[in-house]
Design an enzyme around this catalytic site. Structure first.
Site, PDB file in Angstrom:
ATOM      1  N   HIS A 104       8.019  -4.470   7.593  1.00 58.34           N
ATOM      2  CA  HIS A 104       8.966  -3.597   6.901  1.00 58.34           C
ATOM      3  C   HIS A 104      10.276  -3.687   7.672  1.00 58.34           C
ATOM      4  O   HIS A 104      10.347  -3.310   8.843  1.00 58.34           O
ATOM      5  CB  HIS A 104       8.447  -2.160   6.884  1.00 58.34           C
ATOM      6  CG  HIS A 104       9.275  -1.239   6.048  1.00 58.34           C
ATOM      7  ND1 HIS A 104       8.782  -0.089   5.507  1.00 58.34           N
ATOM      8  CD2 HIS A 104      10.575  -1.296   5.657  1.00 58.34           C
ATOM      9  CE1 HIS A 104       9.727   0.532   4.816  1.00 58.34           C
ATOM     10  NE2 HIS A 104      10.827  -0.191   4.906  1.00 58.34           N
ATOM     11  N   PRO A 107       0.849  -1.191   0.000  1.00 57.97           N
ATOM     12  CA  PRO A 107       0.000   0.000   0.000  1.00 57.97           C
ATOM     13  C   PRO A 107       0.881   1.237   0.000  1.00 57.97           C
ATOM     14  O   PRO A 107       1.778   1.363   0.835  1.00 57.97           O
ATOM     15  CB  PRO A 107      -0.798  -0.141   1.306  1.00 57.97           C
ATOM     16  CG  PRO A 107       0.033  -1.029   2.177  1.00 57.97           C
ATOM     17  CD  PRO A 107       0.772  -1.939   1.260  1.00 57.97           C
ATOM     18  N   LYS A 133       0.558  -4.771   9.339  1.00 58.34           N
ATOM     19  CA  LYS A 133       1.814  -4.350   8.706  1.00 58.34           C
ATOM     20  C   LYS A 133       2.543  -3.445   9.684  1.00 58.34           C
ATOM     21  O   LYS A 133       2.000  -2.442  10.142  1.00 58.34           O
ATOM     22  CB  LYS A 133       1.559  -3.620   7.390  1.00 58.34           C
ATOM     23  CG  LYS A 133       2.838  -3.273   6.612  1.00 58.34           C
ATOM     24  CD  LYS A 133       2.505  -2.680   5.243  1.00 58.34           C
ATOM     25  CE  LYS A 133       3.783  -2.525   4.398  1.00 58.34           C
ATOM     26  NZ  LYS A 133       4.714  -1.519   4.931  1.00 58.34           N
ATOM     27  N   MET A 179       0.702   5.535  -0.363  1.00 59.22           N
ATOM     28  CA  MET A 179      -0.134   6.720  -0.427  1.00 59.22           C
ATOM     29  C   MET A 179       0.093   7.461  -1.736  1.00 59.22           C
ATOM     30  O   MET A 179       1.224   7.617  -2.201  1.00 59.22           O
ATOM     31  CB  MET A 179       0.172   7.647   0.755  1.00 59.22           C
ATOM     32  CG  MET A 179      -0.263   7.080   2.102  1.00 59.22           C
ATOM     33  SD  MET A 179      -2.038   6.738   2.191  1.00 59.22           S
ATOM     34  CE  MET A 179      -2.710   8.403   2.063  1.00 59.22           C
ATOM     35  N   ARG A 185       8.121   0.454  -3.894  1.00 61.83           N
ATOM     36  CA  ARG A 185       8.368   1.444  -4.947  1.00 61.83           C
ATOM     37  C   ARG A 185       8.772   0.829  -6.291  1.00 61.83           C
ATOM     38  O   ARG A 185       8.453   1.377  -7.350  1.00 61.83           O
ATOM     39  CB  ARG A 185       9.446   2.429  -4.474  1.00 61.83           C
ATOM     40  CG  ARG A 185       8.918   3.479  -3.510  1.00 61.83           C
ATOM     41  CD  ARG A 185      10.031   4.168  -2.762  1.00 61.83           C
ATOM     42  NE  ARG A 185      10.702   3.247  -1.846  1.00 61.83           N
ATOM     43  CZ  ARG A 185      11.915   3.430  -1.347  1.00 61.83           C
ATOM     44  NH1 ARG A 185      12.621   4.484  -1.709  1.00 61.83           N
ATOM     45  NH2 ARG A 185      12.440   2.571  -0.506  1.00 61.83           N
ATOM     46  N   ASN A 206       9.102  -6.942   3.789  1.00 68.23           N
ATOM     47  CA  ASN A 206       8.961  -5.766   2.939  1.00 68.23           C
ATOM     48  C   ASN A 206      10.192  -4.887   3.135  1.00 68.23           C
ATOM     49  O   ASN A 206      10.721  -4.786   4.228  1.00 68.23           O
ATOM     50  CB  ASN A 206       7.673  -5.021   3.332  1.00 68.23           C
ATOM     51  CG  ASN A 206       7.540  -3.659   2.694  1.00 68.23           C
ATOM     52  OD1 ASN A 206       7.263  -2.681   3.374  1.00 68.23           O
ATOM     53  ND2 ASN A 206       7.738  -3.563   1.395  1.00 68.23           N
ATOM     54  N   GLY A 207      10.629  -4.259   2.036  1.00 66.85           N
ATOM     55  CA  GLY A 207      11.700  -3.284   2.166  1.00 66.85           C
ATOM     56  C   GLY A 207      12.865  -3.500   1.223  1.00 66.85           C
ATOM     57  O   GLY A 207      13.640  -4.441   1.391  1.00 66.85           O
ATOM     58  N   CYS A 265       3.345   3.042   9.268  1.00 67.89           N
ATOM     59  CA  CYS A 265       3.555   4.386   8.737  1.00 67.89           C
ATOM     60  C   CYS A 265       4.269   5.249   9.770  1.00 67.89           C
ATOM     61  O   CYS A 265       3.830   5.350  10.913  1.00 67.89           O
ATOM     62  CB  CYS A 265       2.213   5.013   8.363  1.00 67.89           C
ATOM     63  SG  CYS A 265       2.357   6.687   7.701  1.00 67.89           S
TER      64      CYS A 265
END
Length: 350
Positions: free
Chosen positions: A180, A26, A148, A28, A243, A220-221, A109
């Site tokens: 992450h 996800p 997450k 933003m 990304r 993730n990461g 986040c």
């Protein structure tokens, strides 16, 4: 590594888990419905997520605008942010009513507060509060619930701190944790810097899977290549790509065959564009500005002949009043001409 896994919910006790080896994070202002529809033309099996939507917005806002999606976007997870169990329970019921396949709680986040309450990575300091929210969502809906989170925040960044967080939340029956592999500095670093500056610590996530083998652990990461995904799947259950999925969307054209043993061939870049034309036309005819869709398509031809022209035409023409599907066709024609020139030059050389 090839993982012959199809989209399904695996039930264990009170908790269901969507067992999908690769997902797109996800993000933003990126993973909106138009990006997701675009990516569905490239990969049919990858698990997709919405942008993060605050629980308060879902409870009080325009749900059709915030949560609407095209059925072909599935499998699709709604990510929510918040810490109020009652509001989170409402979000879970709404997600089920809208037809989402699962719901994810954002505890990653790197923003410490939004409007009425805590959300994001700061909640890692309150594992009991997160557990209350997760339990409320699980009681309100049969949808799979996941969390997450980061490997740590500020000075609470020992492996033991993360393990305690996961253990506390897992007591609710939640079995899916997406980690992450960077800590978050809530003081001193911007959300953007928190995505790159704290060092990656993959080993902590691998250790988490070893210590909690009954949980579905997703990492993730920093992943930019499918070979990296394959390597990670030897250590964890799933890999979430962020990304790179936006900057290299066609990277995912190989995912369905490589990780899901899919028989159907991937669409070519040109076929992806052709598949999008009716969708673009439908939305533009309803008054949507063309660039709301084409902004997600700019990197489709990255590294290919005509990529510069593709981006230039879409960028300059899509924002003009009355711009429609013909702009995409114009950009595609420019790419094709450039590709033909390259082919002719190559033939001349040989």
């Amino acid at each position: 590594m090839t993982v012959s896994t199809t989209f399904n919910r695996r039930q264990s006790g009170a908790a269901a888990v969507i067992e999908v080896p690769i997902s797109i994070a996800p993000m933003m202002d990126r993973t909106d419905r138009h990006y997701r529809y675009f990516m569905r033309q490239i990969t049919r099996r990858t698990l997709l997520y919405t942008e993060m939507v605050t629980a308060q917005a879902i409870v009080h806002g325009d749900r059709d605008h915030l949560l609407g999606f095209t059925p072909s976007e599935s499998p699709l997870v709604l990510q929510v942010g918040g810490d109020d169990p009652q509001m989170l329970a409402t979000c879970a019921r709404v997600a089920a009513d809208f037809g989402y396949d699962a719901i994810n709680l954002n505890v990653g986040c790197p923003s410490d507060r939004v409007s009425s309450g805590n959300f994001g990575a700061c909640l890692m300091a309150q594992p009991e509060r997160v557990a209350e929210g997760v339990a409320a969502m699980m009681a309100a809906s049969s949808l799979p619930i996941s969390v997450k989170h980061r490997i740590g925040i500020d000075d609470r960044d020992r492996y033991e701190d993360m393990a305690n967080f996961v253990d506390t939340v897992a007591q609710t029956g939640c079995r899916h944790f997406t980690v992450h592999a960077r800590k978050a500095w809530l003081q001193g670093l911007s959300p953007k810097d928190n995505r790159t500056i704290p060092p990656l610590r993959y080993g902590d996530v691998h250790r988490l899977k070893q210590d909690f083998p009954h949980l579905w652990i997703e990492i993730n990461g920093g992943f930019t290549q499918l070979d990296q995904v394959s390597e990670q799947l030897d250590r964890v259950d799933g890999v979430m790509v962020g990304r790179a999925a936006y900057d290299q969307p066609y990277l995912f054209s190989a995912v369905d065959q490589r990780f899901f043993a899919a028989d159907e061939p991937a669409l070519s870049r040109q076929q992806v564009v052709e598949a999008l034309l009716p969708y673009v036309d439908q939305w533009v005819s309803q008054g949507l500005k063309l660039n709301k869709i084409t902004r997600h398509m700019l990197m489709l031809f990255a590294g290919q002949p005509g990529s510069r022209l593709w981006k230039q035409i879409l960028t300059e023409e899509s924002c003009k009043p009355g711009a429609g599907v013909e702009v995409v066709q114009q950009a595609m024609a420019a790419v094709q001409r450039q590709s033909d020139i390259q082919t002719q030059l190559g033939a001349a050389v040989h």
